[in-house]
Design a protein around this motif. Structure first.
Motif, short mmCIF file in Angstrom:
data_model
loop_
_atom_site.label_atom_id
_atom_site.label_comp_id
_atom_site.label_asym_id
_atom_site.label_seq_id
_atom_site.Cartn_x
_atom_site.Cartn_y
_atom_site.Cartn_z
N SER A 104 0.86 -1.18 0.00
CA SER A 104 0.00 0.00 0.00
C SER A 104 0.90 1.23 0.00
N ASN A 105 0.72 2.12 -0.96
CA ASN A 105 1.51 3.33 -1.05
C ASN A 105 0.58 4.54 -0.91
N VAL A 106 0.88 5.39 0.04
CA VAL A 106 0.03 6.54 0.33
C VAL A 106 0.90 7.80 0.32
N LEU A 107 0.44 8.83 -0.39
CA LEU A 107 1.09 10.14 -0.32
C LEU A 107 0.28 11.00 0.64
N ARG A 108 0.97 11.67 1.51
CA ARG A 108 0.28 12.60 2.39
C ARG A 108 1.04 13.92 2.40
N TYR A 109 0.33 14.98 2.69
CA TYR A 109 0.90 16.31 2.71
C TYR A 109 0.70 16.90 4.10
N VAL A 110 1.81 17.20 4.76
CA VAL A 110 1.78 17.72 6.12
C VAL A 110 2.11 19.21 6.06
N PRO A 111 1.21 20.06 6.56
CA PRO A 111 1.48 21.50 6.51
C PRO A 111 2.69 21.87 7.36
N VAL A 112 3.44 22.85 6.90
CA VAL A 112 4.52 23.39 7.72
C VAL A 112 3.88 24.16 8.88
N ARG A 113 4.63 24.37 9.94
CA ARG A 113 4.05 25.05 11.11
C ARG A 113 4.01 26.56 10.94
N ARG A 114 5.11 27.15 10.44
CA ARG A 114 5.21 28.61 10.47
C ARG A 114 5.94 29.12 9.23
N VAL A 115 5.32 30.10 8.56
CA VAL A 115 5.91 30.74 7.39
C VAL A 115 6.02 32.23 7.68
N VAL A 116 7.20 32.79 7.39
CA VAL A 116 7.41 34.23 7.58
C VAL A 116 7.38 34.89 6.21
N ALA A 117 6.56 35.92 6.08
CA ALA A 117 6.49 36.71 4.85
C ALA A 117 7.22 38.03 5.10
N TYR A 118 8.31 38.25 4.38
CA TYR A 118 9.11 39.48 4.55
C TYR A 118 8.73 40.43 3.41
N HIS A 119 8.19 41.57 3.75
CA HIS A 119 7.64 42.50 2.76
C HIS A 119 7.95 43.93 3.18
N ASP A 120 7.57 44.87 2.31
CA ASP A 120 7.77 46.28 2.67
C ASP A 120 6.46 47.06 2.65
N GLY A 121 5.33 46.33 2.73
CA GLY A 121 4.03 46.98 2.82
C GLY A 121 3.37 47.25 1.49
N GLY A 122 4.07 47.08 0.39
CA GLY A 122 3.49 47.40 -0.91
C GLY A 122 2.98 46.21 -1.70
N GLN A 123 3.02 45.05 -1.13
CA GLN A 123 2.64 43.83 -1.86
C GLN A 123 1.29 43.31 -1.35
N HIS A 124 0.25 44.10 -1.49
CA HIS A 124 -1.06 43.75 -0.94
C HIS A 124 -1.62 42.46 -1.54
N GLU A 125 -1.53 42.32 -2.86
CA GLU A 125 -2.07 41.13 -3.52
C GLU A 125 -1.29 39.89 -3.12
N SER A 126 0.02 39.99 -3.07
CA SER A 126 0.85 38.86 -2.66
C SER A 126 0.56 38.46 -1.22
N LEU A 127 0.43 39.43 -0.33
CA LEU A 127 0.12 39.13 1.07
C LEU A 127 -1.25 38.46 1.20
N THR A 128 -2.21 38.89 0.40
CA THR A 128 -3.53 38.27 0.41
C THR A 128 -3.44 36.81 0.00
N ARG A 129 -2.66 36.52 -1.03
CA ARG A 129 -2.48 35.13 -1.47
C ARG A 129 -1.83 34.29 -0.38
N LEU A 130 -0.84 34.85 0.30
CA LEU A 130 -0.19 34.12 1.38
C LEU A 130 -1.14 33.89 2.55
N ARG A 131 -1.98 34.86 2.85
CA ARG A 131 -2.96 34.70 3.93
C ARG A 131 -3.95 33.58 3.61
N VAL A 132 -4.38 33.52 2.35
CA VAL A 132 -5.30 32.46 1.93
C VAL A 132 -4.61 31.09 2.02
#
Length: 132
Positions: free
Chosen positions: A6-34
């Protein structure tokens, strides 16, 4: 197609992601939040206007991944490499199948389902495993 395995693929979420930005990437931050909401990972937004590159690297001890939403510069990239931190400097992708791969760890789990060389009956499915 092996009945003995039996072969099973599973996907385990990472615990913590840091987004380093300068406040001007609203669309990118929205995608990361989603993406964080979908995977259940914690998203920490770090603003380059108040957190310098040196402070960012020092704070990454508990971060699994870093998303760089601005031009990081050679010094920051070298510091991330020296710290052994996984980072991605590409913009977040609007397609979920592409972006969400960056938010999980893929794991392949194989299970031998025969006992002493005897295969399970053709009508008997392999025993399901709870991989949580």
């Amino acid at each position: 197609g092996l009945r003995a395995e039996s072969n099973v693929l599973r996907y385990v979420p990472v615990r913590r992601v840091v987004a380093y930005h300068d406040g001007g990437q609203h669309e990118s931050l929205t995608r990361l939040r989603v993406a964080a909401e979908v995977t259940g990972a914690e998203l920490v937004e770090s603003d380059a206007r108040s957190v310098g590159a040196r402070e960012l690297v020092a704070s990454l001890r508990s971060a699994d991944r870093v998303r760089l939403l601005l031009d990081p510069g050679d010094a920051l990239l070298q510091a991330l490499v020296d710290a052994g931190v996984w980072f991605d400097a590409t913009p977040p992708c609007p397609h979920g199948r592409v972006e969400l791969v960056r938010w999980v760890r893929e794991q392949s789990v194989s299970q031998t389902v025969h006992r002493h060389g005897r295969l399970p009956n053709a009508g008997t499915p392999a025993v399901p495993i709870d991989f949580r």
